[in-house]
Design a protein around this motif. Structure first.
Motif, mmCIF file in Angstrom:
data_model
loop_
_atom_site.group_PDB
_atom_site.id
_atom_site.type_symbol
_atom_site.label_atom_id
_atom_site.label_comp_id
_atom_site.label_asym_id
_atom_site.label_seq_id
_atom_site.Cartn_x
_atom_site.Cartn_y
_atom_site.Cartn_z
ATOM 1 N N TRP A 117 0.832 -1.205 0.000
ATOM 2 C CA TRP A 117 0.000 0.000 0.000
ATOM 3 C C TRP A 117 0.868 1.259 0.000
ATOM 4 O O TRP A 117 0.593 2.218 -0.726
ATOM 5 C CB TRP A 117 -0.922 -0.009 1.208
ATOM 6 C CG TRP A 117 -1.968 1.074 1.169
ATOM 7 C CD1 TRP A 117 -1.905 2.294 1.752
ATOM 8 C CD2 TRP A 117 -3.209 1.028 0.486
ATOM 9 N NE1 TRP A 117 -3.034 3.019 1.499
ATOM 10 C CE2 TRP A 117 -3.863 2.265 0.716
ATOM 11 C CE3 TRP A 117 -3.849 0.058 -0.291
ATOM 12 C CZ2 TRP A 117 -5.119 2.557 0.196
ATOM 13 C CZ3 TRP A 117 -5.102 0.345 -0.809
ATOM 14 C CH2 TRP A 117 -5.717 1.585 -0.580
ATOM 15 N N GLY A 124 2.414 1.810 -3.350
ATOM 16 C CA GLY A 124 1.424 2.390 -4.257
ATOM 17 C C GLY A 124 1.323 3.892 -4.082
ATOM 18 O O GLY A 124 1.226 4.644 -5.071
ATOM 19 N N ASN A 125 1.369 4.358 -2.830
ATOM 20 C CA ASN A 125 1.323 5.798 -2.575
ATOM 21 C C ASN A 125 2.575 6.501 -3.095
ATOM 22 O O ASN A 125 2.507 7.639 -3.573
ATOM 23 C CB ASN A 125 1.166 6.060 -1.069
ATOM 24 C CG ASN A 125 -0.290 6.080 -0.641
ATOM 25 O OD1 ASN A 125 -1.199 5.984 -1.466
ATOM 26 N ND2 ASN A 125 -0.516 6.182 0.655
ATOM 27 N N ARG A 185 4.316 5.568 -5.719
ATOM 28 C CA ARG A 185 4.143 5.679 -7.174
ATOM 29 C C ARG A 185 3.202 6.828 -7.511
ATOM 30 O O ARG A 185 3.415 7.578 -8.462
ATOM 31 C CB ARG A 185 3.622 4.359 -7.746
ATOM 32 C CG ARG A 185 4.664 3.234 -7.767
ATOM 33 C CD ARG A 185 4.183 2.062 -8.604
ATOM 34 N NE ARG A 185 3.022 1.405 -8.011
ATOM 35 C CZ ARG A 185 3.091 0.397 -7.146
ATOM 36 N NH1 ARG A 185 4.279 -0.072 -6.758
ATOM 37 N NH2 ARG A 185 1.993 -0.155 -6.674
ATOM 38 N N LYS A 186 2.166 6.969 -6.701
ATOM 39 C CA LYS A 186 1.208 8.060 -6.904
ATOM 40 C C LYS A 186 1.908 9.416 -6.747
ATOM 41 O O LYS A 186 1.671 10.350 -7.524
ATOM 42 C CB LYS A 186 0.068 7.927 -5.885
ATOM 43 C CG LYS A 186 -1.147 8.772 -6.181
ATOM 44 C CD LYS A 186 -2.192 8.625 -5.059
ATOM 45 C CE LYS A 186 -2.642 7.194 -4.887
ATOM 46 N NZ LYS A 186 -3.682 7.083 -3.816
ATOM 47 N N ALA A 187 2.775 9.515 -5.729
ATOM 48 C CA ALA A 187 3.510 10.764 -5.514
ATOM 49 C C ALA A 187 4.405 11.091 -6.705
ATOM 50 O O ALA A 187 4.503 12.251 -7.125
ATOM 51 C CB ALA A 187 4.331 10.667 -4.224
ATOM 52 N N ARG A 188 5.035 10.074 -7.278
ATOM 53 C CA ARG A 188 5.884 10.312 -8.449
ATOM 54 C C ARG A 188 5.055 10.762 -9.652
ATOM 55 O O ARG A 188 5.462 11.671 -10.388
ATOM 56 C CB ARG A 188 6.685 9.052 -8.781
ATOM 57 C CG ARG A 188 7.823 8.767 -7.803
ATOM 58 C CD ARG A 188 8.759 7.719 -8.332
ATOM 59 N NE ARG A 188 8.117 6.407 -8.402
ATOM 60 C CZ ARG A 188 8.116 5.512 -7.415
ATOM 61 N NH1 ARG A 188 8.715 5.786 -6.267
ATOM 62 N NH2 ARG A 188 7.529 4.351 -7.569
ATOM 63 N N ARG A 189 3.891 10.146 -9.829
ATOM 64 C CA ARG A 189 3.038 10.522 -10.963
ATOM 65 C C ARG A 189 2.585 11.970 -10.863
ATOM 66 O O ARG A 189 2.398 12.645 -11.875
ATOM 67 C CB ARG A 189 1.799 9.606 -11.042
ATOM 68 C CG ARG A 189 2.081 8.213 -11.535
ATOM 69 C CD ARG A 189 0.812 7.537 -12.006
ATOM 70 N NE ARG A 189 -0.230 7.516 -10.996
ATOM 71 C CZ ARG A 189 -0.398 6.554 -10.102
ATOM 72 N NH1 ARG A 189 0.466 5.531 -10.058
ATOM 73 N NH2 ARG A 189 -1.383 6.600 -9.224
ATOM 74 N N HIS A 190 2.384 12.461 -9.646
ATOM 75 C CA HIS A 190 1.913 13.838 -9.449
ATOM 76 C C HIS A 190 3.064 14.810 -9.193
ATOM 77 O O HIS A 190 2.836 15.949 -8.774
ATOM 78 C CB HIS A 190 0.913 13.889 -8.296
ATOM 79 C CG HIS A 190 -0.406 13.260 -8.619
ATOM 80 N ND1 HIS A 190 -0.642 11.908 -8.455
ATOM 81 C CD2 HIS A 190 -1.550 13.791 -9.126
ATOM 82 C CE1 HIS A 190 -1.887 11.635 -8.809
ATOM 83 N NE2 HIS A 190 -2.458 12.750 -9.218
ATOM 84 N N GLN A 195 -4.349 12.753 -1.223
ATOM 85 C CA GLN A 195 -4.699 12.168 -2.524
ATOM 86 C C GLN A 195 -3.474 11.739 -3.309
ATOM 87 O O GLN A 195 -3.516 10.757 -4.054
ATOM 88 C CB GLN A 195 -5.500 13.172 -3.350
ATOM 89 C CG GLN A 195 -6.901 13.446 -2.842
ATOM 90 C CD GLN A 195 -7.572 14.573 -3.616
ATOM 91 O OE1 GLN A 195 -6.974 15.180 -4.502
ATOM 92 N NE2 GLN A 195 -8.830 14.840 -3.278
ATOM 93 N N VAL A 196 -2.364 12.459 -3.147
ATOM 94 C CA VAL A 196 -1.182 12.189 -3.979
ATOM 95 C C VAL A 196 -0.062 11.476 -3.216
ATOM 96 O O VAL A 196 1.052 11.362 -3.731
ATOM 97 C CB VAL A 196 -0.650 13.503 -4.597
ATOM 98 C CG1 VAL A 196 -1.716 14.165 -5.444
ATOM 99 C CG2 VAL A 196 -0.133 14.465 -3.516
ATOM 100 N N GLY A 197 -0.333 10.986 -2.004
ATOM 101 C CA GLY A 197 0.665 10.221 -1.256
ATOM 102 C C GLY A 197 1.835 11.040 -0.757
ATOM 103 O O GLY A 197 2.953 10.521 -0.598
#
Length: 328
Positions: free
Chosen positions: A170, A173-174, A176-181, A269-271
């Motif tokens: 989990w 996953g957060n 990866r989310k932080a990198r995407r944003h 929302q973005v980890g």
């Protein structure tokens, strides 16, 4: 309150006064179990709230230990000595290598002094393992032998930075989310404390209907008094601060402690919080051996969501115990 008591085995006790600050600080700076929070630069910032009842224990001309304690000015139990009401822990701090017989003699001398001063009870949480360079449970054993009651127990989440860290699914996953944003993590400036404190205060009010234990003025004062020991780390999305983690750290005792952690709705929302924590885990091991994530207790029970987040970074649990000792 008696300021000086002598015993045949050469131990003597002296009540703390500001004239003893230098000796006190030197002992803490070289102690086995005294984090920087025991330095007078930290203890004295809230001296307007407490009556200091700390003690120094000497053997001849050598300072062997100090005992940090106080009574809050508005305490409903003024005959209860608390070690320490301005910290999450307190009590006896010693030089390295103190054997049990010496510790027991120190505590007997303190016990006699507290009784003479009219105290009825001692409430003490010994310095937890994670904050000690040389941890010992001798004080806990002495307290048990003298009838102290375990009055509370909290669970602290601790990460060993000397071993490989395995981050859970989990949390990954957060990240990866932080990198995407495009979340950017960096050390905060003095000016960014105010923005983080606003974010933190709003979060605590909305979630727990509570306030931070320190005001912005207080935490800024502590930072200025202890410049090597407080760091703010912030996460940005674009030009907006979306999360922050304020750490207390002590390179000599070998720990980093997350004192305050908070993220805005956007940050969650973005980890962003996980991105900061992962950054600390990567950056701190060269100097620090242990990362304390703090207690996950809420009104005496485990906060499942909070401890789940911490365990996702590979933490294990360590207890922080508080004892009550009847003195009279």
């Amino acid at each position: 309150m008696s300021s000086l008591v002598m015993l045949p085995h050469t131990l003597r006790i002296e009540a703390y006064t500001p004239s003893k600050a230098e000796a006190w600080n030197k002992l803490v700076a070289t102690s086995a179990n005294g984090p920087f929070l025991f330095a007078r630069s930290f203890l004295d910032y809230h001296q307007d709230r407490f009556t200091d009842c700390s003690w120094l224990l000497w053997q001849g001309s050598k300072l062997r230990a100090v005992f940090a304690a106080a009574v809050a000015h508005n305490s409903p139990a003024p005959t209860t000595l608390v070690a320490h009401p301005g910290l999450t822990y307190g009590g006896l701090v010693t030089v390295a290598g103190v054997k049990y017989a010496e510790l027991a003699a120190m505590m007997e001398l303190l016990l006699s002094t507290w009784r003479t001063a009219g105290f009825q009870h001692l409430l003490v949480r010994p310095v937890p393992r994670v904050f000690c360079r040389q941890y010992s449970e001798s004080l806990a054993f002495w307290l048990h032998q003298h009838g102290a009651v375990l009055s509370s127990r909290e669970l602290n989440s601790v990460l060993d930075l000397t071993k490989p860290v395995r981050i859970g699914t989990w949390r990954r996953g957060n990240l990866r989310k932080a990198r995407r944003h495009s979340v950017v993590v960096r050390q905060g400036t003095h000016e960014e404390y105010a923005a983080f404190w606003h974010l933190l205060t709003e979060n605590l009010l909305a979630t727990y209907d509570s306030q931070p234990a320190h005001t912005l003025v207080e935490i800024s004062s502590l930072r200025d008094r202890n410049p090597d020991h407080l760091e703010l780390w912030v996460a940005y999305v674009g030009a907006e601060i979306v999360a922050g983690v304020l750490v207390f750290q002590d390179g000599r005792q070998g720990f980093v402690h997350t004192q305050y952690i908070s993220g805005s709705p956007r940050g969650k929302q973005v980890g962003a919080v996980d991105a900061i924590l992962a950054h600390l885990i990567r950056e701190k091991p060269a100097t620090y051996q242990r990362l304390s994530f703090g207690s996950s207790m809420l009104q005496g029970a485990i906060n499942a969501g909070l401890i789940n987040q911490k365990e996702g970074f590979g933490t294990t649990g360590e207890v922080m115990d508080t004892y009550t000792l009847k003195l009279q």
